[in-house]
Design an enzyme around this catalytic site. Structure first.
Site, PDB file in Angstrom:
ATOM      1  N   LYS A 117      -0.739   4.936   4.491  1.00 13.87           N
ATOM      2  CA  LYS A 117      -1.671   4.018   5.169  1.00 13.87           C
ATOM      3  C   LYS A 117      -1.232   3.836   6.620  1.00 13.87           C
ATOM      4  O   LYS A 117      -0.069   3.520   6.885  1.00 13.87           O
ATOM      5  CB  LYS A 117      -1.720   2.674   4.444  1.00 13.87           C
TER       6      LYS A 117
ATOM      7  N   HIS B  38       0.835  -1.206   0.000  1.00 13.01           N
ATOM      8  CA  HIS B  38       0.000   0.000   0.000  1.00 13.01           C
ATOM      9  C   HIS B  38       0.868   1.254   0.000  1.00 13.01           C
ATOM     10  O   HIS B  38       2.054   1.211   0.318  1.00 13.01           O
ATOM     11  CB  HIS B  38      -0.921   0.015   1.227  1.00 13.01           C
TER      12      HIS B  38
HETATM   13  P1  NAD Z   1      -7.458   9.737   4.574  1.00  9.81           P
HETATM   14  O1  NAD Z   1      -6.583   9.839   5.769  1.00  9.81           O
HETATM   15  O2  NAD Z   1      -7.050  10.421   3.312  1.00  9.81           O
HETATM   16  O3  NAD Z   1      -8.918  10.294   4.951  1.00  9.81           O
HETATM   17  C1  NAD Z   1      -9.548  10.028   6.162  1.00  9.81           C
HETATM   18  C2  NAD Z   1     -10.440  11.230   6.464  1.00  9.81           C
HETATM   19  O4  NAD Z   1     -11.209  10.926   7.640  1.00  9.81           O
HETATM   20  C3  NAD Z   1      -9.633  12.503   6.789  1.00  9.81           C
HETATM   21  O5  NAD Z   1     -10.115  13.575   5.989  1.00  9.81           O
HETATM   22  C4  NAD Z   1      -9.906  12.724   8.269  1.00  9.81           C
HETATM   23  O6  NAD Z   1      -9.940  14.121   8.601  1.00  9.81           O
HETATM   24  C5  NAD Z   1     -11.261  12.076   8.425  1.00  9.81           C
HETATM   25  N1  NAD Z   1     -11.594  11.707   9.795  1.00  9.81           N
HETATM   26  C6  NAD Z   1     -10.821  11.066  10.688  1.00  9.81           C
HETATM   27  N2  NAD Z   1     -11.473  10.940  11.853  1.00  9.81           N
HETATM   28  C7  NAD Z   1     -12.699  11.495  11.677  1.00  9.81           C
HETATM   29  C8  NAD Z   1     -13.833  11.667  12.503  1.00  9.81           C
HETATM   30  N3  NAD Z   1     -13.824  11.293  13.787  1.00  9.81           N
HETATM   31  N4  NAD Z   1     -14.930  12.262  11.958  1.00  9.81           N
HETATM   32  C9  NAD Z   1     -14.947  12.684  10.697  1.00  9.81           C
HETATM   33  N5  NAD Z   1     -13.873  12.555   9.852  1.00  9.81           N
HETATM   34  C10 NAD Z   1     -12.781  11.981  10.365  1.00  9.81           C
HETATM   35  O7  NAD Z   1      -7.693   8.194   4.332  1.00  9.81           O
HETATM   36  P2  NAD Z   1      -8.228   7.482   2.997  1.00  9.81           P
HETATM   37  O8  NAD Z   1      -7.078   7.038   2.167  1.00  9.81           O
HETATM   38  O9  NAD Z   1      -9.296   8.311   2.395  1.00  9.81           O
HETATM   39  O10 NAD Z   1      -8.867   6.162   3.618  1.00  9.81           O
HETATM   40  C11 NAD Z   1      -9.930   6.237   4.573  1.00  9.81           C
HETATM   41  C12 NAD Z   1     -10.148   4.849   5.180  1.00  9.81           C
HETATM   42  O11 NAD Z   1     -10.623   3.965   4.143  1.00  9.81           O
HETATM   43  C13 NAD Z   1      -8.883   4.197   5.740  1.00  9.81           C
HETATM   44  O12 NAD Z   1      -9.199   3.435   6.885  1.00  9.81           O
HETATM   45  C14 NAD Z   1      -8.435   3.277   4.605  1.00  9.81           C
HETATM   46  O13 NAD Z   1      -7.650   2.216   5.069  1.00  9.81           O
HETATM   47  C15 NAD Z   1      -9.768   2.832   4.089  1.00  9.81           C
HETATM   48  N6  NAD Z   1      -9.781   2.348   2.709  1.00  9.81           N
HETATM   49  C16 NAD Z   1     -10.616   1.314   2.443  1.00  9.81           C
HETATM   50  C17 NAD Z   1     -10.710   0.842   1.154  1.00  9.81           C
HETATM   51  C18 NAD Z   1     -11.658  -0.301   0.880  1.00  9.81           C
HETATM   52  O14 NAD Z   1     -11.701  -0.751  -0.275  1.00  9.81           O
HETATM   53  N7  NAD Z   1     -12.409  -0.776   1.869  1.00  9.81           N
HETATM   54  C19 NAD Z   1      -9.954   1.399   0.122  1.00  9.81           C
HETATM   55  C20 NAD Z   1      -9.122   2.470   0.425  1.00  9.81           C
HETATM   56  C21 NAD Z   1      -9.056   2.946   1.731  1.00  9.81           C
END
Ligand code: NAD
Length: 270
Positions: free
Chosen positions: A161, A157
Site C-alpha cells: 500500500k 494494510h
Molecule cells: P495496484 O497497485 O495493484 O493496482 C493499481 C493499478 O492502477 C496498476 O495496475 C497500475 O498500473 C494502474 N494505474 C496507475 N496509474 C494509472 C493510470 N494513470 N491509468 C491507468 N491505470 C493506472 O493497487 P490495488 O491494490 O489494486 O489498489 C488500487 C487502489 O484502490 C489503491 O488506491 C488502493 O488503496 C485502493 N483500494 C481501495 C479499496 C476500497 O475499498 N475503497 C480497497 C482496496 C484498495
C-alpha cells in the site's frame, strides 16, 4: 449477457483490485465489463491476465478514446491517487458516472472532482472502503464517539500500500471528530523519544498505520472511558470482501446527485 446489464469500464484493471473486479463482473449477468484500462499490460488480452472467466477485451492505456468507443454506463477507478482525478474528469466530461475506490486523493483534487460533477451534471461516488463490514465499523465508531470521545485508530494494510493513513482511517477519524464536537483528548506532557511513535493526527484523532505482508485491510478503533475500553474492529481477509460493495456502488451511483463520499449512500437504510 442480459439486456439490462450495466456496462462497466474499469481503470486500473491490471492491478490487484482491478483483476478481482474483472473476475467478479465476469461471473455476474447484471454487469458487462466493456472497457479495461491500465497503463501497464496495455495491448494485452485481459483473459491472458485474469483467465477465461473475464470479458474478452484487450487492455488499453487510452481512457478517453476507450470511453468514446465503449460508451460505458459507469467507470470504476482503482488506480493511484496521482491518476484518479484525471480519470474521473475524463469520464464526467463524457457524462459517465464514476465510482472511485482509489485512496489517498488530496482534498484539492476531491474539490476538483466535485466541481466537475456539478459542471457536467454527472454524479461521482468515492468509497473509502467497499467492504460492507467496514462501513458498519465506521458507523459504529461514529456512534461510540458521542459517549466515549477518547479514541485512537490503528489501521493495518499489506506492505504494497503506497498511501498512509488509509482512506478508511481518514474518514473514520473525520467522523469521530465531528461526532465528539469540541472534545479534545487531555494528554500529559508527552516525552516523545522516537519520532512518530504516537502516530499521526487526523482532525486531532491519533492514527497508527501498520504495513506488513500477510495483511489485506484491517482497522481497529479503540475508545477509552473511565475504567473501560471499547474496540471496534473490521478485517478484510481477502479482496473478495470489496466486490459486493463495488457492485452496490455501480448500481447506485447513477441515482446520486453531485459528488458523494461513502458507500452508505447507496446502501439504503442501515
Ligand atoms: P495496484 O497497485 O495493484 O493496482 C493499481 C493499478 O492502477 C496498476 O495496475 C497500475 O498500473 C494502474 N494505474 C496507475 N496509474 C494509472 C493510470 N494513470 N491509468 C491507468 N491505470 C493506472 O493497487 P490495488 O491494490 O489494486 O489498489 C488500487 C487502489 O484502490 C489503491 O488506491 C488502493 O488503496 C485502493 N483500494 C481501495 C479499496 C476500497 O475499498 N475503497 C480497497 C482496496 C484498495
Amino acid at each position: 449477457m442480459s439486456e439490462a446489464a450495466i456496462r462497466v469500464a474499469v481503470t486500473g484493471v491490471a492491478g490487484r483490485m482491478g483483476r478481482q473486479l474483472a473476475l467478479a463482473l465476469g461471473s455476474d449477468r447484471d454487469f458487462e465489463l466493456v472497457l479495461a484500462v491500465d497503463r501497464s499490460n496495455a495491448d494485452e488480452s485481459l483473459r491472458d491476465l485474469c483467465g477465461p472467466a473475464v470479458a474478452n477485451l484487450v487492455i488499453t492505456s487510452k481512457l478517453g478514446a476507450g470511453l468514446d468507443d465503449a460508451r460505458p454506463d459507469v467507470l470504476v477507478d482503482l488506480t493511484h491517487h496521482a491518476a484518479a482525478t484525471s480519470n474521473a474528469i475524463s469520464a464526467l466530461q463524457r457524462k459517465v458516472p464514476v465510482v472511485i475506490g482509489t485512496s489517498g486523493i488530496s482534498k484539492d483534487d476531491l474539490r476538483t472532482i466535485e466541481l466537475a460533477t456539478e459542471e457536467h451534471a454527472t454524479p461521482a461516488l468515492l468509497a473509502p472502503n467497499f467492504a460492507i463490514g467496514a462501513v458498519l465499523m465506521m458507523q459504529f465508531a461514529e456512534a461510540a464517539a458521542k459517549w466515549l470521545p477518547d479514541a485512537e485508530i490503528i489501521e493495518m494494510h499489506h506492505e504494497q500500500k503506497v498511501d498512509a493513513p488509509s482512506g478508511t482511517a481518514r474518514s473514520t477519524a473525520e467522523r469521530i471528530a465531528a461526532a465528539r464536537g469540541e472534545f479534545r483528548p487531555r494528554r500529559v506532557q508527552e516525552v516523545i523519544k522516537t519520532e512518530g511513535v504516537r502516530g499521526g493526527e487526523v482532525d486531532s484523532v491519533h492514527v497508527h498505520s501498520v504495513r506488513l505482508p500477510g495483511l489485506v485491510a484491517h482497522q481497529a478503533v479503540m475508545f477509552g472511558g473511565i475504567g473501560e475500553t471499547l474496540t471496534i474492529r473490521h478485517d478484510s481477509m481477502d479482496r473478495a470482501s470489496f466486490m459486493e460493495g463495488i457492485k452496490l456502488c455501480i448500481r447506485g451511483v447513477r441515482s446520486l446527485k453531485g459528488f458523494v463520499v461513502g458507500m452508505e449512500h447507496v446502501m439504503g437504510s442501515l
